[in-house]
Design an enzyme around this catalytic site. Structure first.
Site, PDB file in Angstrom:
ATOM      1  N   SER A 188      70.410  51.614  39.677  1.00 58.36           N
ATOM      2  CA  SER A 188      71.386  51.117  40.642  1.00 58.36           C
ATOM      3  C   SER A 188      71.000  51.329  42.092  1.00 58.36           C
ATOM      4  O   SER A 188      71.510  50.633  42.970  1.00 58.36           O
ATOM      5  CB  SER A 188      72.751  51.756  40.382  1.00 58.36           C
ATOM      6  OG  SER A 188      72.678  53.170  40.505  1.00 58.36           O
ATOM      7  N   HIS A 231      74.130  46.837  35.705  1.00 66.26           N
ATOM      8  CA  HIS A 231      73.696  45.910  36.748  1.00 66.26           C
ATOM      9  C   HIS A 231      72.854  44.750  36.208  1.00 66.26           C
ATOM     10  O   HIS A 231      72.338  43.957  36.994  1.00 66.26           O
ATOM     11  CB  HIS A 231      72.920  46.665  37.825  1.00 66.26           C
ATOM     12  CG  HIS A 231      73.726  47.735  38.487  1.00 66.26           C
ATOM     13  ND1 HIS A 231      74.552  47.489  39.556  1.00 66.26           N
ATOM     14  CD2 HIS A 231      73.858  49.054  38.199  1.00 66.26           C
ATOM     15  CE1 HIS A 231      75.155  48.610  39.915  1.00 66.26           C
ATOM     16  NE2 HIS A 231      74.752  49.569  39.103  1.00 66.26           N
ATOM     17  N   LYS A 290      81.307  44.314  37.570  1.00 70.03           N
ATOM     18  CA  LYS A 290      80.243  43.904  38.483  1.00 70.03           C
ATOM     19  C   LYS A 290      80.051  42.394  38.347  1.00 70.03           C
ATOM     20  O   LYS A 290      80.845  41.625  38.869  1.00 70.03           O
ATOM     21  CB  LYS A 290      78.991  44.728  38.212  1.00 70.03           C
ATOM     22  CG  LYS A 290      79.218  46.219  38.499  1.00 70.03           C
ATOM     23  CD  LYS A 290      78.006  47.048  38.241  1.00 70.03           C
ATOM     24  CE  LYS A 290      78.228  48.497  38.676  1.00 70.03           C
ATOM     25  NZ  LYS A 290      79.292  49.196  37.917  1.00 70.03           N
TER      26      LYS A 290
END
Length: 388
Positions: A182, A210, A242
């Protein structure tokens, strides 16, 4: 009345953080999540968000949430194992399993809670976890909760990992890794990690916070990016706050693993089920992700534009092929100065400092999204050139 030593100690700790340039500050937004933010009365272009596909304020998700609220209300009222597991939750779990290619999936309220649930449910005393040193804080905390032996290997160092696995006499073993790291934006070598897991009879737990929605065919995640099938060794965690644009997380794996989590993951058993409204929004989000090749291609072009535009600055760009683009500044106060200067120009880029990243590697963490425009990225490039 004299001040308690407890409060004096807290004040001293806060002062020490400030002297080292490590104080964190929370800002309040007066606009929905998106590339255009309003903070403290200022209009800004935000490069802070992990909303990689620009879905957090998408009309399709808003409408699905509103329609879901009219049918299901806004709260689940209990934990999933009591009476808080509603039809939208169940439908979403089945669709997430099918989308990622696993037999089963289970929802968690957050990615942090998912990771805290996985490791202690599968391992305990006498077992061993082999963790990349740059793993997310939730994975680090999960290992501590499990009471398993923690064997950390240097970031991406497969030779060291292999030696640690070969020398281990642990009853059960687990390789634990982020898929996309990240703060650096690089990818874990998942095919090689899976090969080691197969060879040394270990679980491979992959945190794809992610990568899900962004990488792989139709956004199916980092495993799909590497063309990896749903091996029985794999335990896959994806977050839904996300690229998916809402909140929550899921774990996808073999049926026996999911049943183990249902029976043993304390962060699942002892918490109220997530809102059915969120599940309804995420069912709409999955369709947009699956059909989101144009969004992902736009995101890739913007990322390439940023990297090309910053190649000749004095600051180091990490070799990230993802939407996370760190610009290494180094000094804590210097990165704060640059971030503040960008803020004054209407560009909001977060300054990331230790302990989130190693000492001496303070950085701007530029997060690209499909909702950004080339003109907005060009403005950031020009400003960074001026400040460099």
């Amino acid at each position: 009345m004299s001040e308690s030593p407890l409060y004096a100690e807290l004040a001293a700790q806060s002062l020490q953080l400030a002297e080292n340039g490590l104080t964190r500050r929370r800002r309040t937004l007066d606009a929905p999540c998106g590339p255009l933010a309003r903070v403290d009365g200022r209009d800004l272009v935000s490069f802070c968000s992990n909303d990689y596909l620009g879905l957090a304020n998408a009309p399709e998700l808003v409408e699905a949430a509103c329609a879901g609220a009219r049918v299901w209300g806004v709260g689940s009222g209990a934990s999933h194992l009591v009476s808080g597991h509603m039809r939208p939750h169940d439908d979403l779990e089945h669709q997430l399993a099918a989308f990622t290619g696993f037999p089963c999936a289970v929802l968690f309220s957050t990615g942090y809670l998912a990771n805290l649930g996985i490791v202690p449910a599968l391992l305990g005393r006498g077992d061993a976890v082999f963790s990349d040193k740059l793993n997310h804080a939730s994975l680090i905390d999960a290992v501590q909760l499990s009471r398993a032996d923690n064997k950390r290997y240097p970031h991406g160092d497969l030779d060291t990992l292999e030696r640690l696995l070969a020398s281990s006499s642990a009853r059960r073993k687990m390789i634990l890794t982020d898929a996309v790291f990240s703060m650096d934006g690089d990818l874990a070598p998942l095919p090689a990690l899976l090969e080691l897991a197969e060879r040394f009879d270990a679980w491979l737990v992959v945190d794809d916070a992610h990568g899900f929605g962004v990488l792989g065919d139709q956004g199916r995640g980092s495993l799909a990016h590497f063309k990896l099938g749903a091996s029985q060794r794999l335990v896959y965690m994806g977050t839904l706050g996300k690229a998916a644009g809402a909140s929550g997380a899921f774990v996808a794996a073999h049926e026996a693993v999911i049943e183990c989590l249902l029976q043993n993951a304390r962060s699942y058993i002892f918490t109220t089920g997530s809102s059915p409204v969120v599940a309804c929004a995420l069912l709409a989000s999955l369709k947009l992700i699956e059909n989101g090749d144009a969004r992902r291609e736009h995101l890739r072009r913007l990322t390439a534009q940023l990297r090309d535009g910053l190649t000749d600055t004095r600051w180091k760009l990490l070799p990230s092929p993802t939407a996370i683009q760190p610009v290494i500044i180094g000094d804590n106060f210097e990165v704060l100065r640059v971030a503040d200067a960008l803020y004054q120009r209407g560009l909001w880029v977060p300054a990331i400092r230790p302990p989130t990243v190693p000492k001496g590697s303070a950085r701007l963490r530029v997060s690209m999204t499909a909702a950004h425009s080339p003109a907005q990225v060009a403005a950031l490039i020009d400003a960074l050139h001026d400040l460099a």
